[in-house]
Design a protein around this motif. Structure first.
Motif, PDB file in Angstrom:
ATOM      1  N   ARG A 195      10.358  -8.883  30.171  1.00  0.00           N
ATOM      2  CA  ARG A 195      11.045  -9.983  30.535  1.00  0.00           C
ATOM      3  C   ARG A 195      10.126 -11.254  30.261  1.00  0.00           C
ATOM      4  O   ARG A 195       8.964 -11.191  30.642  1.00  0.00           O
ATOM      5  N   LEU A 196      10.498 -12.322  29.311  1.00  0.00           N
ATOM      6  CA  LEU A 196       9.540 -13.394  29.180  1.00  0.00           C
ATOM      7  C   LEU A 196      10.361 -14.307  29.722  1.00  0.00           C
ATOM      8  O   LEU A 196      11.417 -14.532  30.098  1.00  0.00           O
ATOM      9  N   PRO A 197       9.277 -15.119  30.457  1.00  0.00           N
ATOM     10  CA  PRO A 197       9.594 -16.319  31.665  1.00  0.00           C
ATOM     11  C   PRO A 197      10.565 -17.402  30.820  1.00  0.00           C
ATOM     12  O   PRO A 197      11.587 -17.798  31.542  1.00  0.00           O
ATOM     13  N   ASN A 198      10.415 -17.637  29.619  1.00  0.00           N
ATOM     14  CA  ASN A 198      11.367 -18.861  29.080  1.00  0.00           C
ATOM     15  C   ASN A 198      11.322 -18.473  27.460  1.00  0.00           C
ATOM     16  O   ASN A 198      10.823 -17.806  27.275  1.00  0.00           O
ATOM     17  N   ARG A 199      11.776 -19.339  26.710  1.00  0.00           N
ATOM     18  CA  ARG A 199      12.030 -19.065  25.320  1.00  0.00           C
ATOM     19  C   ARG A 199      11.066 -19.807  24.529  1.00  0.00           C
ATOM     20  O   ARG A 199      11.560 -19.984  23.345  1.00  0.00           O
ATOM     21  N   LEU A 204       5.373 -17.415  26.257  1.00  0.00           N
ATOM     22  CA  LEU A 204       4.600 -16.183  25.469  1.00  0.00           C
ATOM     23  C   LEU A 204       3.533 -17.042  24.615  1.00  0.00           C
ATOM     24  O   LEU A 204       3.761 -17.907  23.967  1.00  0.00           O
ATOM     25  N   LEU A 205       2.316 -16.582  25.033  1.00  0.00           N
ATOM     26  CA  LEU A 205       1.232 -16.879  23.932  1.00  0.00           C
ATOM     27  C   LEU A 205       0.938 -15.936  22.780  1.00  0.00           C
ATOM     28  O   LEU A 205       0.941 -14.519  23.257  1.00  0.00           O
ATOM     29  N   ALA A 252       2.170 -16.437  32.150  1.00  0.00           N
ATOM     30  CA  ALA A 252       2.948 -16.342  30.718  1.00  0.00           C
ATOM     31  C   ALA A 252       2.636 -14.771  30.324  1.00  0.00           C
ATOM     32  O   ALA A 252       1.779 -14.195  30.942  1.00  0.00           O
ATOM     33  N   LEU A 253       3.234 -14.606  29.209  1.00  0.00           N
ATOM     34  CA  LEU A 253       3.080 -13.093  28.667  1.00  0.00           C
ATOM     35  C   LEU A 253       2.207 -13.412  27.507  1.00  0.00           C
ATOM     36  O   LEU A 253       1.931 -14.581  26.770  1.00  0.00           O
ATOM     37  N   VAL A 254       1.503 -12.354  26.770  1.00  0.00           N
ATOM     38  CA  VAL A 254       0.447 -12.621  26.028  1.00  0.00           C
ATOM     39  C   VAL A 254       0.721 -11.595  24.884  1.00  0.00           C
ATOM     40  O   VAL A 254       0.853 -10.417  25.271  1.00  0.00           O
ATOM     41  N   GLY A 255       0.954 -11.841  23.709  1.00  0.00           N
ATOM     42  CA  GLY A 255       1.081 -11.101  22.537  1.00  0.00           C
ATOM     43  C   GLY A 255      -0.010 -11.216  21.311  1.00  0.00           C
ATOM     44  O   GLY A 255      -1.015 -12.141  21.331  1.00  0.00           O
ATOM     45  N   ILE A 256      -0.461 -10.063  20.724  1.00  0.00           N
ATOM     46  CA  ILE A 256      -1.680 -10.057  19.833  1.00  0.00           C
ATOM     47  C   ILE A 256      -0.952  -9.699  18.511  1.00  0.00           C
ATOM     48  O   ILE A 256      -0.156  -8.908  18.418  1.00  0.00           O
TER      49      ILE A 256
END
Lengths: 731, 275
Positions: free
Chosen positions: A400-404, A438-439, A480-484
């Protein structure tokens, strides 16, 4: 002045009126091949904006025209058995025949000579006999053809097959009808133009048209086919033919609209796809601009330059919007799984002239319903009041991502050896405060040899896991979520950090490069080694190991980089993959190695965390990967376990031909999402929240990378917080 | 936004003395930069040679090519010329490069017109210090701009340069080019933003002569010559509106090029621009 006008359509007649009004001494003659009452087509549409210009230019004809207008402010969309209405779109329309009659009367009243039934085949001699020769003779202009080389003309078919019918069905709105058949999707553009009649344009892609056998039908059979197909909508009314036959819309463009004393007006100079309803509007505006230029400039040639300078930018804007609209209708068959309200919003925003924000002004109720539907879909709870679409969470699988809104944090100002520097956490913390859901890191190399530059971060050994874990924790604390983004620079490796330019090779401390084939990327770049089976096995191990480390570090999303000419992308593009083994050749073989890596990564990457692929959808280069192939590739990565496709294009080779602008990846994202049926993340220079709301609500993308470096908002927030400005302008 | 002035290095009747006096006055005036154009097949002064002389008689203003046609010159020689001017001028040089628009310049220079884009990319990479054989003086510290409207040109700009040199036109055209330049910049992953340079033509003293020159200079473009001439800024108000429009469109540096070889034009422009 002696003026000869070829063509008694709205453009030519209106010009005659305005010139005579400007100076009754002008001798204006209009020559027309057809009879005065012969006309093709049915009604023509105007927008409110045009009307003001017509009123100012000639109040008399304005009154006569607007007196007979059909007016409405509603767009009806009939789709999947539902009727959706959107209000606040001011339109008016008039019978084309009546419009011409009004303009002809006004011409006669002012002393414009009208000659019908004239053969027009020698524009050059007409030009010699007049001070000004005006080609207002439509799409197939003979005047334009006489000077096609000087004017640099292009005429190309655009969009679908279509036919222009009338009907005695009286509508009270601009009505779009979409009807699914066993042959494919048909659509109708329909609007009223007087008290008895409506225009009824039927359109479908050429393949559908052929499958339905319409290419072999005569007019009567065609009408019967369409009447049957749209029987529910016509409710017993008939379709009327006026020499109506199926045809291609022709997009006409000319680099210049005049040559010596000859000038083009209206469709002869430029066309814009009928789905934005602006042909007559543009033609009459041309007449106004040309008249004003002739009044302003004593020298006719200077006036023609002035006319062109004024009109070309405005027309080009319309042509761009019209091309987007035509492209939408050409591909609308892929959108039929959208729910009605989203389908309708996609339709309304097709040409980029209507956005979430300005529709909220025109039709607040529609946008409220849309927002409520969108939020309800995202949260499972319907509420009458909902926040804007970008604030809706995104659920993909278990995630689940908090926003777009997503944002990239480039960590290229790192310490050497690919280890994260002390600034990294500060950068990340600042980025988290922007509120993006998302970062995403910039490229993190899976091995030291996979770095773009010595400053490129890596995840190539276990000692780095703790540092990355603290980055992850920092972002999580911010909500936030974080991606690599894991990747390997391939032939774009061993270059200097990007602050001083891109793809500039290191002068010392280089490392060996590897790619699908042994071709250097850019001038002075080293020739990479074509990956051999041992290299490929080692690369798979490196990707898998880095993915395991990313998992241990706690990243929420892993993005596998198959874009921008990096290692995996180099296999994908026919321009950079010249292999003759099982990994080169047709698309499925070029996809093989990237998919093997994806499979490996999917195995070690937890099911409940997101796996994204940044994928080149098109090379934007001659003989490169086409968008059609890119969509096949998107389908393949989705089937291989990608939850999300990060749509990208270009940079497969250094000398490509991108078309930069606002949202330059949007069309590709819409295609991937609708044709490959996979959620998309898209960037491409999106700088406003309105763009994000529009894209996600219309279903063109699920997540947007906001180009925050460009955003005034960030600057303002930064100033308000007293933070040091983050803009680094090299000088 | 900074405003610079062009040198009349391509206008008829200019001689060496005029160019130097022009540069001296500009150095004393409100202008940020003096800039030159480049054209081989036209009665005009060579840009780098001109800027070397200008460097000797000025101390404050930046010196810029707006643009020079890179591929007409060999890569190493181009870099040597630019680096030498930069060394003489003391880090005041901005080199704008493009492929130009005239086939004829290539024919007369004896250089293949095909492959010009790739050669320009090589030159830019070399000016950035790529390649084993670099000879000095160093090219480091030279500000690089790239001109051109195509996607290829914008990519080249974002890949190698510090900013974008727009080719001229009304502020609205500049604004939309600026969006494309920024989009390219972020697509190539460059930090920050590109410097955005714009240009326009003016004739405050003898507008007729100025516009006649533009029609002649741009005759190779056919009908577009008239359009360029129509855009000549021939009054104080037109200049000020243009400057305001460019500032609002996000331009960082606007160069106003003269169209008549009259040194009083420097003072006229300075006066028009004075608040």
């Amino acid at each position: 002045m002696k003026v000869t006008v070829l063509g008694a359509g709205p453009a030519g007649l209106y010009l005659g009126i305005l010139l005579k009004k400007a100076d009754p001494r002008h001798e204006v003659t209009i020559l027309e091949r057809n009879a005065p009452d012969a006309t093709f087509g049915w009604g023509v549409v105007f927008s409110e904006e045009t009307l003001g210009a017509l009123r100012d230019a000639d109040p008399q004809s304005y009154l006569a025209i607007t007196d007979t207008f059909a007016r409405w402010d509603t767009v009806d969309i009939r789709y999947q058995g539902r009727l959706l209405r959107s209000r606040g779109h001011a339109f008016s329309a008039i019978s084309r025949k009546l419009l011409l009659a009004i303009l002809q009367d006004r011409c006669r009243e002012l002393g414009v000579a009208l000659r019908f039934g004239v053969t027009l085949d020698d524009p050059a001699s007409l030009a010699r006999e007049a001070d000004l020769l005006v080609g207002a003779d439509g799409v197939h202009s003979v005047v334009r053809r006489a000077h096609a080389d000087v004017l640099v003309t292009s005429v190309e078919p655009q969009g679908c097959k279509y036919v222009w019918f009338g009907t005695d069905l009286l509508l009270d709105a601009f009505t779009f009808i979409f009807r699914q058949t066993e042959h494919g999707l048909f659509q109708v553009h329909s609007y009223p133009f007087d008290e008895r009649t409506s225009t009824f344009i039927v359109e479908c892609p050429e393949h559908t048209w052929r499958r339905a056998g319409l290419d072999r039908m005569n007019t009567q059979e065609s009408i019967a086919f369409c009447e049957k197909l749209f029987a529910d909508d016509l409710a017993g009314h008939r379709l009327l033919s006026n020499r109506s036959c199926w045809t291609d819309f022709l997009l006409v463009r000319n680099q210049t609209w005049h040559h010596r004393n000859t000038v083009l007006l209206g469709d002869a100079a430029h066309t814009a796809h009928f789905s934005v309803g602006s042909g007559t509007k543009l033609a009459m505006e041309d007449a106004i601009a040309l008249t004003n230029a002739l009044i302003r400039e004593p020298d006719p040639e200077a006036a023609l330059v002035g006319y062109e300078l004024e009109r070309q930018p405005a027309v080009e804007r319309f042509q761009r919007a019209a091309a987007d609209s035509a492209g939408y209708f050409a591909r609308v068959e892929h959108h039929v799984d959208l729910e009605p309200v989203q389908f309708a919003f996609h339709l309304l925003t097709r040409s980029g002239r209507v956005s979430h924000a300005n529709l909220a002004v025109r039709d607040p109720d529609f946008v409220r319903v849309l927002d409520s539907w969108f939020a309800g879909k995202a949260t499972g709870r319907r509420a009458a009041l909902a926040p804007a679409p970008l604030f809706a969470p995104l659920h993909i699988g278990e995630a689940r991502l908090p926003n777009r809104i997503a944002r990239t944090v480039d960590l290229e100002d790192m310490d050497s050896e690919g280890k994260l520097g002390a600034d990294a956490e500060q950068e990340i913390a600042a980025a988290t405060r922007s509120g993006a859901g998302l970062l995403l890191t910039g490229l993190v190399a899976v091995s030291l040899d996979g770095r773009t530059s010595p400053a490129c971060p890596t995840l190539h050994d276990d000692t780095q896991i703790d540092r990355w874990r603290s980055v992850v924790d920092t972002v999580h604390r911010g909500g936030a979520l974080v991606g690599i983004r894991l990747g390997h620079a391939g032939r774009r490796g061993a270059t200097r950090p990007r602050a001083q330019g891109v793809d500039i090779p290191l002068s010392s401390g280089k490392w060996p490069l590897v790619s699908a084939s042994a071709m250097p990327y850019a001038p002075f770049c080293a020739r990479p080694k074509a990956a051999d089976p041992a290299d490929m096995a080692a690369l798979r191990v490196a990707f898998t190991a880095a993915a395991s480390r990313a998992r241990a570090a706690g990243f929420d999303l892993l993005e596998l980089d198959m874009a921008q000419g990096y290692l995996l992308a180099s296999f994908l593009s026919p321009l950079t993959n010249r292999r003759t083994d099982g990994y080169g050749g047709a698309l499925e073989r070029r996809l093989r190695f990237p998919l093997e890596v994806l499979h490996d990564v999917r195995v070690v990457w937890p099911r409940d965390r997101l796996l994204s692929v940044r994928l080149t959808i098109a090379d934007w280069s001659l003989r490169g990967l086409s968008a059609d192939e890119g969509i096949v590739a998107a389908r393949a990565v989705a089937a291989a376990g990608a939850d999300l496709v990060h749509v990208d294009a270009g940079q497969s080779v250094a000398e490509d031909r991108p078309e930069y602008g606002r949202g330059f990846h949007t069309v590709l994202s819409a295609r991937v999402r609708s044709e490959a049926r996979v959620p998309t993340l898209v960037g491409g220079h999106l700088t406003t929240l309105d763009e994000v709301n529009t894209l996600v609500a219309a279903g063109r993308a699920d997540l947007c990378l906001l180009d925050l470096a460009e955003s005034e908002l960030e600057q303002q927030i930064g100033e308000a917080e007293g933070a040091r400005p983050r803009r680094k302008v090299p000088r | 936004m900074r405003v610079g002035i062009g040198l009349p290095n391509t206008t008829p009747g200019a001689d060496g003395a005029l160019l130097l006096e022009w540069a001296r006055r500009a150095d004393g005036g409100p202008f940020s930069t003096v800039a030159v154009l480049d054209r081989l097949v036209y009665d005009s002064f060579e840009p780098f040679t001109t800027l070397a002389a200008v460097a000797a008689v000025t101390s404050r203003v930046r010196l810029a090519t707006m643009i020079a046609i890179g591929p007409l010159r060999g890569t190493a020689l181009l870099a040597k010329q630019a680096a030498s001017v930069a060394a003489v001028a003391g880090a005041r040089l901005t080199v704008g490069l493009g492929v130009g628009a005239r086939r004829e310049d290539y024919a007369v220079a004896g250089v293949d017109h095909r492959g010009r884009g790739t050669r320009l990319s090589e030159q830019l990479a070399y000016l950035r210090g790529a390649g084993e054989r670099q000879f000095g003086p160093p090219t480091e510290g030279i500000e690089l701009l790239v001109g051109g409207a195509s996607g290829q040109a914008l990519t080249r700009m974002a890949r190698y340069a510090d900013g974008y040199a727009h080719g001229g036109g009304p502020p609205r055209a500049f604004a939309s080019a600026a969006v494309r330049a920024r989009a390219a910049w972020s697509d190539l992953g460059r930090p920050g933003r590109p410097a955005l340079w714009g240009q326009g033509y003016f004739a405050l003293g003898d507008p007729e002569r100025g516009s006649a020159y533009l029609r002649d200079y741009y005759a190779f473009t056919g009908p577009f010559a008239e359009r360029v001439a129509a855009g000549n800024l021939t009054g104080g108000r037109a200049v000020r509106d243009f400057v305001r429009g460019y500032a609002a469109a996000g331009c960082d540096e606007l160069i106003l090029f003269p169209t008549v070889s009259d040194v009083a034009e420097v003072d006229r422009l300075a006066e028009v621009l004075s608040p």
